[in-house]
Design a protein around this motif. Structure first.
Motif, short mmCIF file in Angstrom:
data_model
loop_
_atom_site.label_atom_id
_atom_site.label_comp_id
_atom_site.label_asym_id
_atom_site.label_seq_id
_atom_site.Cartn_x
_atom_site.Cartn_y
_atom_site.Cartn_z
N PRO A 35 0.83 -1.22 0.00
CA PRO A 35 0.00 0.00 0.00
C PRO A 35 0.85 1.26 0.00
O PRO A 35 0.54 2.24 -0.68
CB PRO A 35 -0.80 -0.11 1.29
CG PRO A 35 -0.81 -1.55 1.61
CD PRO A 35 0.49 -2.11 1.10
N TYR A 36 1.98 1.21 0.75
CA TYR A 36 2.83 2.39 0.81
C TYR A 36 3.48 2.66 -0.54
O TYR A 36 3.50 3.79 -1.03
CB TYR A 36 3.90 2.20 1.90
CG TYR A 36 4.50 3.50 2.33
CD1 TYR A 36 3.86 4.30 3.27
CD2 TYR A 36 5.69 3.95 1.79
CE1 TYR A 36 4.39 5.50 3.65
CE2 TYR A 36 6.23 5.17 2.16
CZ TYR A 36 5.58 5.94 3.10
OH TYR A 36 6.10 7.14 3.46
N MET A 38 3.18 13.73 4.57
CA MET A 38 2.84 13.77 5.98
C MET A 38 3.29 12.52 6.74
O MET A 38 3.45 12.55 7.95
CB MET A 38 1.33 13.97 6.14
CG MET A 38 0.85 15.31 5.65
SD MET A 38 1.75 16.65 6.45
CE MET A 38 1.40 18.00 5.35
N THR A 39 3.44 11.39 6.04
CA THR A 39 3.89 10.19 6.74
C THR A 39 5.41 10.05 6.70
O THR A 39 5.96 9.25 7.45
CB THR A 39 3.27 8.92 6.15
OG1 THR A 39 3.46 8.93 4.73
CG2 THR A 39 1.79 8.83 6.46
N LEU A 88 3.67 20.23 9.58
CA LEU A 88 4.62 19.27 10.14
C LEU A 88 5.15 19.78 11.48
O LEU A 88 5.25 19.03 12.45
CB LEU A 88 5.78 19.02 9.16
CG LEU A 88 5.41 18.27 7.89
CD1 LEU A 88 6.60 18.19 6.96
CD2 LEU A 88 4.90 16.87 8.21
N TRP A 89 5.46 21.07 11.53
CA TRP A 89 5.95 21.65 12.78
C TRP A 89 4.89 21.51 13.86
O TRP A 89 5.18 21.12 15.00
CB TRP A 89 6.36 23.11 12.57
CG TRP A 89 6.69 23.83 13.84
CD1 TRP A 89 6.04 24.89 14.39
CD2 TRP A 89 7.77 23.51 14.73
NE1 TRP A 89 6.64 25.27 15.56
CE2 TRP A 89 7.70 24.43 15.81
CE3 TRP A 89 8.76 22.55 14.73
CZ2 TRP A 89 8.59 24.41 16.87
CZ3 TRP A 89 9.66 22.52 15.81
CH2 TRP A 89 9.58 23.45 16.85
N ASN A 90 3.63 21.83 13.53
CA ASN A 90 2.55 21.67 14.50
C ASN A 90 2.50 20.23 14.99
O ASN A 90 2.31 19.97 16.18
CB ASN A 90 1.20 22.03 13.88
CG ASN A 90 1.09 23.51 13.58
OD1 ASN A 90 1.89 24.31 14.08
ND2 ASN A 90 0.12 23.88 12.76
N THR A 94 -2.88 20.00 12.39
CA THR A 94 -1.92 18.89 12.46
C THR A 94 -1.85 18.17 11.10
O THR A 94 -2.72 18.36 10.26
CB THR A 94 -2.32 17.91 13.57
OG1 THR A 94 -3.66 17.51 13.34
CG2 THR A 94 -2.20 18.55 14.93
N PRO A 95 -0.83 17.36 10.88
CA PRO A 95 -0.58 16.78 9.55
C PRO A 95 -1.79 16.07 8.93
O PRO A 95 -2.03 16.17 7.73
CB PRO A 95 0.56 15.80 9.80
CG PRO A 95 1.29 16.35 10.96
CD PRO A 95 0.26 17.00 11.82
N ALA A 96 -2.57 15.35 9.74
CA ALA A 96 -3.68 14.59 9.16
C ALA A 96 -4.68 15.52 8.47
O ALA A 96 -5.31 15.14 7.48
CB ALA A 96 -4.36 13.78 10.25
N LEU A 97 -4.80 16.75 8.98
CA LEU A 97 -5.77 17.67 8.38
C LEU A 97 -5.34 18.09 6.97
O LEU A 97 -6.17 18.42 6.14
CB LEU A 97 -5.93 18.92 9.26
CG LEU A 97 -6.60 18.68 10.60
CD1 LEU A 97 -6.58 19.95 11.44
CD2 LEU A 97 -8.04 18.23 10.41
#
Lengths: 279, 423
Positions: free
Chosen positions: A28-29, A253-254, A74-76, A226-229
């Motif tokens: 998947p990656y 993000m990952t 990413l910093w957040n 945050t990154p997921a957003l």
């Protein structure tokens, strides 16, 4: 590690099986990275190719970098995950030590309360927390993202189980040397608990890095997102997802998590192997 | 509210409208505007904000977004509880009723009429009706979408059809789709985006209504509703529609395996990008029910005013008025591909004629705007549950070969139950 020097074949067969399984889990990656390098019409073609036609395009990445303040996100993520992990360890290690090794009235009750805390899904307190944070004006701050997670009952439970297995003699020896309880926790217990701490760190950081639920409630706008957003930006139920950009955003993000894992791989594997925690 | 510049001259030109002719005793104001799904709308709001900043430099606009309509609605509901509402919020047409019923959206009718006849500035009654709920003008429509057909011209040609002479009604369309699935190996004829919204669209096409005029009872369980269900049932049987979810259906279309894809224009930009140069994509107007005029449910978003502070309320209104005015709507249509909600933008060739000449795929959606009917939203707290129930029942007919009459009866009973228990 098993000793397979006498006959190389079992070793080779094992490597083959493990390699195939590894590739399967990595697929998947790899697919995400491959799709992030393709223009949308190539992703949707009926034929399947892992290698993008003509070497691929970086357009999706350029789009994500132009439209979303990636570094800010990413910093957040680093601030929030780092802050949460710091406080979780600060509270959970002494608490786990006290419940495991100290004798005080109500200890079993306290451990019962910890177990009870494990049963509460974290969605339950979300609305009261939201209302309370809006009262004290904490919405859209790092505090709103960090404070609800600073006490992890899971961590207390985990450390308690781990400390139980540490020999009492170690602690007695430290007491005889004149150490007080706090320095025992930080200078004797924690170094011995590093495998457990790293194992817990993985779970904590991965969970909060990828968390979508609470940031979506506590945060509006880019400043504290945050990154997921950032990945969510490219999802649209009505107008259709933009898969190329979605995959590029996911890859960006990952990436920090993957890098962190690669750098500290040995530690992590040790931690998980010695604490009996398997995902 | 201080009345300001209701001048006919100012209304004649959007540019003039934007520049206040009367010096106003008002300093700089900052407003917060919320809108959902930035993937679809960000470019359009950025373009409008840039034009607005030139026209009204004393108002600065800050945006907050939420990923989808549903999350946007939940966010604003939460903010209403904690008194942190934005000054202006854009919401899906069918969710607007909830905000009107709960007193969160303010009535825009007085603000509109103080500027003179709304129709003269492009706010015609059918367009305003898209955002009229609970007896008030709960919002001004910002972006509209309606249902169109996405055609794979190459598959149609291989099935032996002239792509320039396509059938106009459902009988012809189903025959065509059936022929594609029979004559082209490995291809499916059609896919219909089933949802509560497209059910409404088909029901309106049959001349039906979702509820009675006075909303005392549902009205979709009559002969029109039954005809709608029977039409849906013919899709898998006559045209061999495959059971796909929306994402898989877009993939099938883009991969060149699907003849006709029936769906909202909202996905047009993303489908056009997914198809790319794989084959020739065409769009056409929605098929009619034989012997009936074309009527469609309109989806999209409207801006609702939520500011309480008088200065910010006035500033937010000016931004909303600009975004939904003739110029703002032209910017919106070009940046997002949605259908404009201002009659002047639609009618006056100077705004979009060139855009549609260069982007003919976008034209059918605008051509059928005259057949627009509001997206009906059910009253009460169960509105979302009712929409989901209708979607589920439609799916039974399309994917599980269920009897249309029985499903319609069950659906009617379920919706009545949900309407009664609204509390």
């Amino acid at each position: 590690m098993a000793d397979g020097r006498a006959n190389p074949w079992p070793e080779a067969a094992r490597l083959l099986v493990l390699g195939a399984l590894g590739l399967l889990f990595l697929m998947p990656y790899l697919w995400m990275v491959s799709a992030s390098l393709k223009p949308l019409d190539e992703i949707f073609r009926a034929s399947l190719n892992l290698i993008p036609e003509g070497g691929g395009t970086l357009r999706n990445y350029a789009r994500v970098l132009a439209e979303v303040p990636v570094l800010q996100y990413l910093w957040n993520g680093v601030v929030v995950c780092g802050g949460i992990l710091f406080f979780q360890l600060l509270f959970a290690v002494p608490a786990g030590y006290a419940i495991a090794k100290l004798d005080f009235p109500g200890r079993d009750w306290m451990f019962g309360a910890v177990m009870l805390g494990l049963l509460v899904p974290y969605h339950v307190p979300a609305l009261p927390l939201y209302v309370a944070f809006s009262w004290i004006g904490w919405l859209n701050t790092f505090a709103a993202l960090i404070v609800p997670s600073v006490i992890s009952v899971f961590a207390i439970f985990l450390f308690r189980q781990f400390f139980k297995a540490l020999p009492d003699e170690l602690i007695h020896a430290a007491r005889i040397d004149g150490m007080n309880e706090l320095s025992i926790v930080w200078r004797v217990i924690l170094p011995n608990a590093l495998p457990a701490a790293t194992a817990f760190a993985i779970f904590s950081v991965v969970a909060h890095w990828n968390d979508l639920f609470w940031p979506l409630i506590a945060v509006t706008g880019h400043d504290r997102a945050t990154p997921a957003l950032a990945i969510l930006y490219y999802r649209s139920e009505e107008a259709g997802d933009d898969f190329g950009a979605l995959m590029a955003a996911s890859a960006i993000m990952t990436a920090p998590l993957v890098l962190a894992f690669l750098v500290a791989q040995r530690r992590f594997v040790e931690g998980i192997a010695t604490t009996g925690l398997k995902g | 509210m201080t009345p300001c510049l209701p001048r006919r001259a100012a209304l004649a030109l959007p540019a003039a409208l934007a520049a206040p002719a009367i010096p106003r005793a008002q300093g700089a104001v900052a407003i917060t505007v919320h809108y959902p799904q930035p993937l679809a709308f960000k470019d359009s709001f950025d373009a409008i904000a840039a034009a607005f900043a030139r026209a009204e430099p004393q108002i600065s606009v800050g945006f907050v977004t939420s990923p989808s309509y549903a999350e946007g609605a939940q966010q604003v509901l939460r903010q209403a509880v904690t008194d942190q509402l934005p000054d202006l919020s854009f919401q899906s047409f069918n969710l607007l009723r909830m905000f009107a019923e709960r007193g969160i959206a303010q009535d825009l009718a007085p603000l509109l009429t103080r500027e003179g006849d709304p129709a003269a500035s492009g706010y015609t009654p059918p367009l305003l009706a898209l955002a009229r709920f609970a007896g008030i003008q709960a919002g001004l429509p910002y972006a509209a979408s309606n249902a169109i057909c996405y055609l794979n011209a190459e598959l149609l040609r291989r099935a032996g059809f002239d792509r320039d002479a396509l059938p106009a009604d459902w009988d012809g369309h189903l025959a065509l789709a059936g022929a594609v699935s029979q004559r082209v190996p490995g291809a499916d004829g059609m896919w219909f985006a089933h949802s509560e919204w497209t059910f409404q669209t088909l029901l309106y096409g049959h001349g039906g209504r979702m509820m009675r005029e006075d909303e005392s009872d549902i009205a979709f369980d009559g002969p029109e509703g039954l005809a709608t269900m029977r039409l849906l049932a013919r899709m898998p049987s006559e045209a061999r529609m495959p059971p796909l979810n929306p994402n898989a259906a877009v993939q099938a279309l883009a991969a060149g395996r699907l003849g006709i894809h029936y769906r909202s224009t909202a996905v047009l930009a993303s489908i056009a990008q997914a198809v790319g140069r794989n084959f020739e994509l065409r769009t056409t107007v929605w098929p009619v029910v034989p012997g009936r005029p074309r009527q469609l449910a309109i989806g999209g978003a409207a801006g609702m005013l939520t500011a309480r502070d008088p200065a910010r309320r006035e500033a937010a209104w000016r931004f909303l008025r600009f975004a939904t005015g003739a110029e703002g709507q032209a910017l919106m249509a070009m940046a997002s591909g949605y259908v404009p909600c201002n009659q002047r933008t639609i009618d006056e060739p100077r705004w979009l004629a060139e855009f549609y000449r260069q982007n003919p795929l976008f034209r059918p959606a605008v051509e059928q705007m005259s057949a627009a009917l509001p997206w009906f939203a059910f009253p009460g707290a169960n509105a979302t549950r009712i929409a989901l129930s209708i979607g589920r029942h439609v799916e039974q007919v399309l994917e599980r070969d269920a009897d249309p009459a029985r499903v319609l009866a069950e659906m009617a009973a379920d919706v009545r139950r949900l309407l009664r228990s609204r509390g």
